[in-house]
Design a protein around this motif. Structure first.
Motif, PDB file in Angstrom:
ATOM      1  N   ASP A  33      -3.418  12.371  10.474  1.00 41.00           N
ATOM      2  CA  ASP A  33      -4.129  13.641  10.355  1.00 41.00           C
ATOM      3  C   ASP A  33      -3.417  14.486   9.306  1.00 41.00           C
ATOM      4  O   ASP A  33      -2.533  15.283   9.611  1.00 41.00           O
ATOM      5  CB  ASP A  33      -4.157  14.354  11.706  1.00 41.00           C
ATOM      6  N   ASP A  95       1.376  18.471  12.345  1.00 33.82           N
ATOM      7  CA  ASP A  95       0.831  19.829  12.408  1.00 33.82           C
ATOM      8  C   ASP A  95      -0.032  20.052  11.173  1.00 33.82           C
ATOM      9  O   ASP A  95       0.470  20.368  10.089  1.00 33.82           O
ATOM     10  CB  ASP A  95       1.963  20.858  12.463  1.00 33.82           C
ATOM     11  N   PHE A  96      -1.345  19.902  11.332  1.00 33.11           N
ATOM     12  CA  PHE A  96      -2.257  20.048  10.204  1.00 33.11           C
ATOM     13  C   PHE A  96      -2.344  21.495   9.741  1.00 33.11           C
ATOM     14  O   PHE A  96      -2.529  21.769   8.552  1.00 33.11           O
ATOM     15  CB  PHE A  96      -3.652  19.530  10.576  1.00 33.11           C
ATOM     16  N   GLU A  97      -2.202  22.434  10.668  1.00 37.18           N
ATOM     17  CA  GLU A  97      -2.298  23.836  10.289  1.00 37.18           C
ATOM     18  C   GLU A  97      -1.166  24.228   9.353  1.00 37.18           C
ATOM     19  O   GLU A  97      -1.371  24.922   8.352  1.00 37.18           O
ATOM     20  CB  GLU A  97      -2.296  24.717  11.536  1.00 37.18           C
ATOM     21  N   GLY A 180      -0.051  13.802  17.616  1.00 40.06           N
ATOM     22  CA  GLY A 180      -0.872  14.533  16.659  1.00 40.06           C
ATOM     23  C   GLY A 180      -1.713  13.656  15.765  1.00 40.06           C
ATOM     24  O   GLY A 180      -2.319  14.141  14.805  1.00 40.06           O
ATOM     25  N   ASP A 182      -4.897  11.016  14.715  1.00 32.56           N
ATOM     26  CA  ASP A 182      -6.327  11.304  14.768  1.00 32.56           C
ATOM     27  C   ASP A 182      -7.165  10.169  15.348  1.00 32.56           C
ATOM     28  O   ASP A 182      -8.358  10.337  15.540  1.00 32.56           O
ATOM     29  CB  ASP A 182      -6.798  11.588  13.339  1.00 32.56           C
ATOM     30  N   GLU A 315      -6.320  21.772  17.735  1.00 34.19           N
ATOM     31  CA  GLU A 315      -5.223  22.153  16.849  1.00 34.19           C
ATOM     32  C   GLU A 315      -4.621  23.416  17.447  1.00 34.19           C
ATOM     33  O   GLU A 315      -5.134  24.516  17.272  1.00 34.19           O
ATOM     34  CB  GLU A 315      -5.733  22.420  15.437  1.00 34.19           C
ATOM     35  N   ARG A 320     -10.027  21.512  16.428  1.00 38.49           N
ATOM     36  CA  ARG A 320      -9.553  21.064  15.116  1.00 38.49           C
ATOM     37  C   ARG A 320     -10.688  20.991  14.104  1.00 38.49           C
ATOM     38  O   ARG A 320     -10.519  21.330  12.938  1.00 38.49           O
ATOM     39  CB  ARG A 320      -8.891  19.685  15.288  1.00 38.49           C
TER      40      ARG A 320
END
Length: 362
Positions: A33, A95-97, A180, A182, A315, A320
């Motif tokens: 991700d 952590d995509f954010e 985390g 996908d 998320e 997400r």
């Protein structure tokens, strides 16, 4: 840059399927991700090309340095840029954010973020090496060449783990979400690398939740519903904005406007009109680096309408991706729509995934 395969190259894509596919020679790997990225290196010249042909090079100077230090002198590598959060209060996870915050116009902030939240590079395919193009070779050959070429790399550069065992792939699908990740990617053994073609398969987690519809945004084309604003209550009774549902036909958008009409009347003391970001409440509104000057104004609704939506992952405390409208739930009390209904994956260490040691008990 003079490589056997030069940018721009559209990455080969995956088709969504409901179950992990089975086939002779099928290879399975984690679905990362992050930002899809093809890394082109020709000596000191490095280009990080995103899906769609946009450059990521200026935003990730630390990845450029690692490409120069660890990748073959002349190569094109299909990979994912990921960001691993290591905040000391649990196992490391993606952590995509935080990764999204790396896209910033100010050079000074880019340099600061490269030091404070550096990205890792996870390689999973090899398009070219030296003077040799590999795009017409079967995937199994490309994978073998990738493993050989990147045999000595060290974090923050990685080669994604793979398995040909279906039982292992199913286990990965269940446990890797806690780190985390996908889902799972499945790759047939004999596929060539065809840019833009959906020749691989992806399986992602799918879930449903009952959420409160507390507002909506107008569609850019005219006076119809563009998106529904969704909310969930926390244990203290505070309603948080958790995402949107937006994929509707134009006819359905007009119908939704009629269905929402009764809830537009008599709106007083709306929890998001008087909400407070500073107190930790998530409320809609405010442009971001992704929306630019696009208006995010919204219309409030009395928070009395409940909808069931499908979602794939959370998320933090929000959806997400865009949630998919399933059905109205007139039988549900809006106040019963809380975070407690959400399935939370077991925490899992992303370092174990990258190290090829997927033992949830370790």
């Amino acid at each position: 840059m003079e490589l056997p395969v030069n940018p721009p190259v559209e990455p080969m894509l995956a088709k969504s399927v409901p179950d992990i596919p089975v086939g002779e020679g099928m290879t399975y790997e984690p679905k990362w991700d992050g930002f899809r990225c093809i890394v082109f290196r020709d000596g000191d010249e490095v280009e990080l090309a995103s899906r769609g042909g946009k450059t990521l090079t200026r935003y990730f100077p630390e990845v450029v340095e690692q490409a120069r230090a660890q990748l073959p002198a002349r190569c094109a590598v299909d990979a994912e840029l990921i960001l691993i959060r290591r905040d000391g209060d649990g196992r490391p996870r993606l952590d995509f954010e935080l990764l999204s915050q790396r896209i910033h116009p100010a050079a000074s902030r880019v340099r600061m973020l490269a030091e404070t939240t550096p990205a890792d590079l996870v390689a999973f395919d090899l398009l070219a090496i030296g003077d040799e193009a590999l795009v017409d070779r079967p995937y199994t050959q490309r994978r073998a060449r990738l493993a050989e070429a990147l045999r000595g790399v060290e974090p923050p550069v990685h080669v994604t783990p793979t398995t040909a065992d279906l039982a292992t792939a199913r286990r990965w699908f269940e446990i890797f979400e806690g780190a985390g990740l996908d889902g799972i990617i499945a790759k047939p053994a004999d596929i060539a690398y065809e840019p833009g073609k959906r020749l691989m398969f992806k399986v992602k987690h799918a879930r449903t939740a009952d959420v409160v519809v507390a507002g909506f945004r107008w569609h850019k084309s005219g006076p119809v519903v563009g998106s529904l604003l969704l909310g969930l209550y926390d244990d203290s009774g505070t309603l948080h904005h958790v995402g949107v549902s937006a994929s509707f036909t134009m006819a359905r958008r007009r119908e939704l406007l009629d269905e929402l009409a009764p809830y537009r009347k008599g709106v007083t003391g709306h929890p998001w009109r008087h909400g407070d970001h500073e107190l930790g409440q998530r409320i809609p509104g405010g442009p971001s680096r992704w929306t630019g000057t696009k208006t995010l104004e919204w219309e409030p609704l009395r928070p009395e309408l409940v909808v069931e939506v499908a979602y794939d992952a959370m998320e933090g405390d929000r959806f997400r991706h865009t949630a998919r409208f399933a059905r109205w739930r007139p039988d549900r009390d809006p106040r019963s729509c809380g975070y407690d209904q959400l399935e939370r994956p077991v925490r899992f260490d992303v370092d174990q995934v990258l190290a090829g040691d997927p033992d949830p008990t370790g």
